[in-house]
Every structure is written in structure tokens, then in C-alpha cells.
Design a protein around this motif. Structure first.
Motif, short mmCIF file in Angstrom:
data_model
loop_
_atom_site.label_atom_id
_atom_site.label_comp_id
_atom_site.label_asym_id
_atom_site.label_seq_id
_atom_site.Cartn_x
_atom_site.Cartn_y
_atom_site.Cartn_z
N GLN A 26 0.81 -1.22 0.00
CA GLN A 26 0.00 0.00 0.00
C GLN A 26 0.84 1.28 0.00
O GLN A 26 0.34 2.35 -0.33
CB GLN A 26 -0.95 0.00 1.20
N HIS A 129 1.30 -9.15 4.82
CA HIS A 129 0.11 -8.32 4.62
C HIS A 129 -0.28 -8.41 3.14
O HIS A 129 -0.22 -7.43 2.41
CB HIS A 129 0.39 -6.88 5.07
N TRP A 130 -0.55 -9.65 2.71
CA TRP A 130 -1.26 -9.95 1.46
C TRP A 130 -0.45 -9.99 0.16
O TRP A 130 -1.01 -10.28 -0.91
CB TRP A 130 -2.45 -9.00 1.26
N ASN A 173 -1.50 -10.69 8.70
CA ASN A 173 -2.54 -9.68 8.81
C ASN A 173 -3.84 -10.20 8.19
O ASN A 173 -3.87 -10.54 7.00
CB ASN A 173 -2.16 -8.39 8.08
N ARG A 176 -8.84 -13.64 7.26
CA ARG A 176 -10.09 -13.68 6.50
C ARG A 176 -9.93 -13.06 5.12
O ARG A 176 -10.47 -13.55 4.14
CB ARG A 176 -11.21 -12.95 7.25
N GLN A 181 -11.56 -13.56 1.07
CA GLN A 181 -11.61 -12.60 -0.05
C GLN A 181 -10.74 -13.06 -1.23
O GLN A 181 -11.11 -12.88 -2.38
CB GLN A 181 -11.15 -11.22 0.43
N THR A 187 -12.55 -10.57 -4.10
CA THR A 187 -12.35 -9.18 -3.70
C THR A 187 -10.94 -8.88 -3.19
O THR A 187 -10.69 -7.80 -2.65
CB THR A 187 -13.39 -8.77 -2.64
N ASN A 234 -9.06 -9.41 11.72
CA ASN A 234 -10.02 -8.33 11.59
C ASN A 234 -11.34 -8.71 12.26
O ASN A 234 -11.94 -9.70 11.89
CB ASN A 234 -10.26 -8.05 10.10
N ASN A 316 -7.60 -5.90 14.36
CA ASN A 316 -7.94 -4.80 13.45
C ASN A 316 -9.43 -4.59 13.58
O ASN A 316 -10.21 -5.54 13.45
CB ASN A 316 -7.60 -5.14 12.01
N THR A 357 -18.16 1.59 1.87
CA THR A 357 -19.52 1.07 2.06
C THR A 357 -19.64 0.27 3.36
O THR A 357 -20.71 0.22 3.95
CB THR A 357 -19.90 0.12 0.90
N GLU A 386 -4.90 -2.11 14.08
CA GLU A 386 -5.45 -1.18 13.09
C GLU A 386 -6.79 -0.68 13.58
O GLU A 386 -7.57 -1.46 14.14
CB GLU A 386 -5.71 -1.84 11.72
N TRP A 429 -4.88 3.30 11.76
CA TRP A 429 -4.77 3.08 10.32
C TRP A 429 -5.33 4.30 9.63
O TRP A 429 -6.53 4.50 9.69
CB TRP A 429 -5.53 1.82 9.87
N GLU A 436 -5.63 1.69 -1.42
CA GLU A 436 -6.67 1.00 -0.65
C GLU A 436 -7.21 -0.21 -1.45
O GLU A 436 -8.40 -0.32 -1.72
CB GLU A 436 -7.77 2.01 -0.27
N TRP A 437 -6.30 -1.10 -1.84
CA TRP A 437 -6.66 -2.38 -2.46
C TRP A 437 -7.65 -2.20 -3.63
O TRP A 437 -7.41 -1.36 -4.49
CB TRP A 437 -7.16 -3.36 -1.39
C1 GBH Z 1 -7.80 -3.46 6.73
O1 GBH Z 1 -8.85 -4.31 6.36
C2 GBH Z 1 -6.52 -3.80 6.03
O2 GBH Z 1 -5.66 -4.56 6.87
C3 GBH Z 1 -5.79 -2.61 5.47
O3 GBH Z 1 -4.78 -3.05 4.60
C4 GBH Z 1 -6.79 -1.70 4.81
O4 GBH Z 1 -6.18 -0.65 4.10
C5 GBH Z 1 -7.69 -1.16 5.89
O5 GBH Z 1 -8.28 -2.18 6.61
C6 GBH Z 1 -8.80 -0.26 5.37
O6 GBH Z 1 -9.67 -0.98 4.56
O7 GBH Z 1 -15.47 -4.36 -0.43
O8 GBH Z 1 -17.52 -4.93 0.67
O9 GBH Z 1 -16.00 -6.69 0.01
C7 GBH Z 1 -10.08 -4.03 6.99
C8 GBH Z 1 -11.11 -5.10 6.73
C9 GBH Z 1 -12.25 -6.32 5.11
C10 GBH Z 1 -12.39 -3.98 5.06
C11 GBH Z 1 -12.71 -6.38 3.67
C12 GBH Z 1 -12.88 -4.01 3.63
C13 GBH Z 1 -14.00 -5.33 1.99
C14 GBH Z 1 -15.46 -5.18 2.02
N1 GBH Z 1 -11.54 -5.09 5.35
N2 GBH Z 1 -13.56 -5.26 3.39
S1 GBH Z 1 -16.17 -5.31 0.45
#
Ligand code: GBH
Length: 491
Positions: A26, A129-130, A173, A176, A181, A187, A234, A316, A357, A386, A429, A436-437
Motif C-alpha cells: 500500500q 500483509h497480502w 494480517n 479472513r 476474499q 475481492t 479483523n 484490526n 460502504t 489497526e 490506520w 486502498e486495495w
Molecule cells: C484493513 O482491512 C486492512 O488490513 C488494510 O490493509 C486496509 O487498508 C484497511 O483495513 C482499510 O480498509 O469491499 O464490501 O467486500 C479491513 C477489513 C475487510 C475492510 C474487507 C474491507 C471489503 C469489504 N476489510 N472489506 S467489500
């Protein structure tokens, strides 16, 4: 018993660690510089760019590979006690294996760590971390049981290289997000979307990988290095929609799929996957004609090997849901983890929304999670690794919503301490806006805003940075605090 102390005068203990968190993909950028190997996020964003909302990637990100001194300067501005970041496996091991070590990658982390230590900032290092090395993904990634050996080898190398200075380790990290995902859904990389199957296979391999890395530290490194090793999960807050027995049980099932599947094997007294979930997936699998459960069992030997492999619980935390046995159900793929448990969930529309969301400000969500862990796992040492809030870039520097969120959650940390939770630290965080992924750069979590249009990725403190600095300096929460100017100094 503690009500004698007025709320606004409650203090965090002197040895409580305040920090911020980030992750390699990130922030680092320099995706192919100085010998770094490709990882699954490089691969996915380059071969399948439109899966990212703004068709962006982490090729440059906040360019922390080159800006690490500025990052540490920001840590000093905030007065951080600790900084949580992750190592990029493929920057250190381009092929994923320890046969070839990339010295430039090792130098980068040494420089980053040494710069922090100069200013007495404790590094908290996440091993994963992924960003799995792409070569290991081609061998199956977390679907291959050998992933636990690959991970142990990498972990041992990291302890050996950095463990003289790093005393706080986190293996994974958010299992789940890795398993559900990434393998059970689409996702996160590698978007395998093997619903109802991939997430369960991954869960088994991942908890064993964690345990191998923990045992390696415990046996071969802790005696000389003296640090601690944990695991970060998380946890949203899940509460029953009504107080019926059915909704209460539905809530427990939702917890089992979201986090307990990854944490009961490590933190519960009996070990192994959660019993209800094991029984449900076995029964559904049989009904669906599978010759064995889609959730592979841990053998008795594996259970014993994994159980108790922790020094602390990393949490987290972001948001909350209300769970129902009958209402708010969505159509689910068959087979899938959510079809297996067959529950519904919703939110309270009164909870303020963020730019994400899935993220709302729900009362006591963090407190609920901390109390739940305290009772479920016999009061483990906990770090919040986090916690944070998203806004769009347009929200600007005066991020009042983020300030409100942090103040609320930090108050809940004080409530948890009052209730005897062994909470030792809190990582916000994030230090700065970053990739942001799947949402690219459209959702900003930073205490510092990052200007992605400037070559040096200029970082500017938001209101929340001043507020967090005040919390750290005063060791307390003051909802009324506002800085006199928006000029940051190093005190
Ligand atoms: C964390 O995940 C991560 O560790 C971090 O890298 C990230 O930047 C931060 O939070 C903020 O997001 O799009 O509806 O499928 C937090 C848990 C779980 C939140 C997956 C977002 C996706 C929901 N995350 N979720 S959806």
C-alpha cells in the motif's frame, strides 16, 4: 469501581504503545526496483487492471521506498511510540524461496528500522500483509500445504535479519481477507473465487503456517532476541438484531465464519476450528454430494501444534453489523461460506457513514470486540493493530469525521482498560493515505494527506494528525481539543 475518575481525566498507561500502521504494497512503490520480485498484487493489477476501482495500482503508491525518511519524520511529528509496517516477501526473496536473498531489499528494511530506532520508535513488523510472491502463487499459494514451510523459511530469515532490533512480530494480517476474499471470493488477489472451498482449505494451511513461524521464533530466536510474536485478525462487532435465542446463535455463527475459524485454533483452550461451523459444513457438504467436508479438519496432532501459539492477539477493528437468523438474507452462491451458515445481517442506518460502504461509526463497536475476546480467550494480551476511518480526497484537511471516530474508539479503549482488558497498544490506520486495495486511491485513511500528483508524494497533516498527537502527548482523550495552527513541529 473506577467511576471515581471523571471520564475526561482517564489516562492511558505510560507504557501503552501508540502507533500508526501501514502495509508494504500500500505504500512502498518501487515495484520492480533493485531486484524486487513480482507479487500477486503486482501481477493482478498489471494483468487485470480494471478490477481496481480507479484502475490504479501500487507501482509507485506513496513511494515510501524512496521517502522513508519523511515517513519517520512524520512519526516523530506525531510523537509515536511504535510504528507497524509489513515486509514485502518478494522484495527480500524475489522467488519466494530463501535460495536467493535480495540484499537491496534487506538494506531498505534495515534503513527504515534503524531510522525509527534513532528516534526511539519501536518497529512492529507484520510478515505477511497480502503480497505473496507471484512464483509461490503459481505453485498454488495458500492452496498448497507446503505454503507453511515456505512461510516458516521466510519468517526465520526475517527474525535472523531484523530480530536483533525488532521485538514485536506479527505473522499474518487478517487471515479472513487472505482466505475468504482472496480464495473463496473475488475481492482480493489472487481472486480465485473458489466459493465454499478455497477459504476453508486456506484456513487450515494458514493457521499451520502461523504456528510454524511462531514455534520457530519461540524455540530458536526468542531465547536470544527476547521479543514477542502474535497474529492479527479483523473483527467487526457482531450483535444480534433482536435478543432472541435464534439471532444470538446466528451471531455466533457469523463470528465463527468471519474470525473464529482463524483464531479458535490458536487462542481457544480446546484448539481446532469452531465446533458449530465444523458440524454445519460437514452436513452441508454431505447433502451436496461431496465425499468429505469442504472444511478440512485439523488432526489431533495439528490441533495441539497450533493451540497456544501466541504472545498477544492483534485486533484490526473498523465497523459493526447486526445479525439475524431470518431477516436481511442475501442470495448466496452454492456452495459458499455464507450459504453454509445461512444468516442475514444489516446495519443501523443511524450509524454515521464513511467513504467505504462497509465502514460506519457504531457505538461501542471496539469495546464489544475487546470484551468478547477477553471472555472467549481467557483475557489475552491485546494490541489494536489497526483502527481508522475513510473519507474521500475532497473532504480535505479538516477531517472532523475522522477526529470524531478516533476520539470515540480511543474512549472505548479506556473503557476496555477499566474493564480489565490487557490492552497494551493502539495503531491508527493509517499514517498516511495509501493504495486502498480494490478501491485504489478513492478512499483515504490517512492522518496525513498524500498528494499523488506531486513527484515527491507530498504529505500534509490533517486535523486528525494534530488530534492524535495530542492524545499521545497527554495520554488522554479530549473531544474538545483543536490545534491553534495547522503547522506541525517535532517536539
Ligand atoms: C484493513 O482491512 C486492512 O488490513 C488494510 O490493509 C486496509 O487498508 C484497511 O483495513 C482499510 O480498509 O469491499 O464490501 O467486500 C479491513 C477489513 C475487510 C475492510 C474487507 C474491507 C471489503 C469489504 N476489510 N472489506 S467489500
Amino acid at each position: 469501581a473506577c467511576s471515581a475518575i471523571p471520564r475526561q481525566q482517564r489516562k492511558f498507561p505510560d507504557d501503552f504503545l501508540f502507533g500508526t500502521a501501514t502495509a508494504s504494497y500500500q505504500i512502498e512503490g518501487a515495484w520492480n526496483e533493485d531486484g524486487k520480485g513480482e507479487n500477486i498484487w503486482d501481477h493482478m493489477t498489471h494483468t487485470n487492471p480494471t478490477v481496481i476501482k480507479d484502475v490504479s495500482n501500487g507501482d509507485v503508491a506513496t513511494d515510501s521506498y524512496h521517502n522513508y525518511k519523511r515517513d519517520v519524520e512524520m512519526m516523530r511529528e506525531l510523537g509515536l511510540d511504535a510504528y507497524r509496517f509489513s515486509l514485502s516477501w518478494s522484495r527480500i526473496l524475489p522467488s519466494g524461496f530463501t535460495n536467493e536473498v535480495n540484499q537491496a531489499g534487506v538494506d531498505f528494511y534495515n534503513n527504515y528500522i534503524n531510522e525509527m530506532l534513532k528516534y526511539n520508535i519501536k518497529p512492529m513488523v507484520t510478515l505477511y500483509h497480502w503480497d505473496l510472491p507471484q512464483k509461490l502463487q503459481e505453485l498454488g499459494g495458500f492452496m498448497n500445504p507446503m505454503v507453511s514451510d515456505w512461510f516458516e523459511d521466510y519468517a526465520r530469515l526475517a527474525y535472523q535479519l531484523f530480530g536483533d532490533r525488532v521485538k514485536l512480530w506479527i505473522t499474518f494480517n487478517e487471515p479472513r481477507e487472505v482466505c475468504y476474499q482472496g480464495y473463496g471470493y473475488n475481492t482480493k488477489a489472487p481472486i480465485l473465487n473458489a466459493t465454499g472451498i478455497g477459504e476453508y482449505i486456506c484456513a487450515k494451511h494458514l493457521v499451520i503456517a502461523h504456528a510454524k513461524a511462531y514455534h520457530a521464533y519461540d524455540k530458536d530466536f526468542r531465547p536470544s532476541q527476547g521479543g514477542v510474536c502474535g497474529y492479527t485478525t479483523n473483527l467487526h462487532s457482531f450483535e444480534p438484531l433482536t435478543d432472541s435465542a435464534e439471532d444470538t446463535y446466528a451471531t455466533e455463527l457469523r463470528k465463527q465464519t468471519d474470525w473464529a475459524i482463524y483464531t479458535d485454533p490458536i487462542y481457544s483452550e480446546e484448539g481446532g476450528f469452531p465446533k458449530d461451523l465444523v458440524a454445519i459444513v460437514a452436513a452441508k457438504s454431505a447433502e451436496q454430494g461431496y465425499p468429505r467436508s469442504r472444511l478440512p479438519e485439523l488432526t489431533e496432532e495439528e490441533k495441539a501444534y497450533v493451540r497456544g501459539t501466541y504472545d498477544f492477539f492483534g485486533v484490526n477493528h473498523y465497523s459493526a453489523y447486526l445479525v439475524s437468523a431470518t431477516e436481511h438474507k442475501l442470495e448466496q452462491a452454492v456452495p459458499s461460506m455464507y450459504d453454509d451458515i445461512d444468516v442475514g445481517w444489516t446495519v443501523d442506518e443511524a450509524w454515521p457513514v464513511s467513504a467505504s460502504t462497509w465502514l460506519r461509526l457504531a457505538p461501542n463497536s471496539l469495546l464489544n470486540v475487546l470484551l468478547d475476546l477477553q471472555s472467549r480467550y481467557n483475557n489475552p494480551v491485546i494490541y489494536v493493530t489497526e483502527n481508522g476511518w475513510s473519507q474521500t480526497l475532497e473532504a480535505g484537511l479538516m477531517d472532523e469525521d475522522r477526529v470524531r471516530y478516533y476520539n470515540a474508539k480511543l474512549e472505548e479503549c479506556l473503557d476496555a482498560l477499566d474493564a480489565g482488558v490487557r490492552l497494551k497498544g493502539y495503531m491508527a490506520w493509517s499514517l498516511m493515505d495509501n493504495f486502498e486495495w480494490m478501491q485504489g486511491y478513492t478512499e483515504r485513511f490517512g492522518l496525513y494527506e498524500v498528494d499523488l500528483t506531486s513527484p515527491e508524494r507530498t504529505r500534509t497533516p490533517r486535523l486528525s494528525a494534530f488530534m492524535y498527537k495530542h492524545v499521545i502527548t497527554s495520554r488522554s482523550v479530549d473531544q474538545e481539543y483543536r490545534p491553534q495552527t495547522m503547522t506541525m513541529t517535532i517536539d
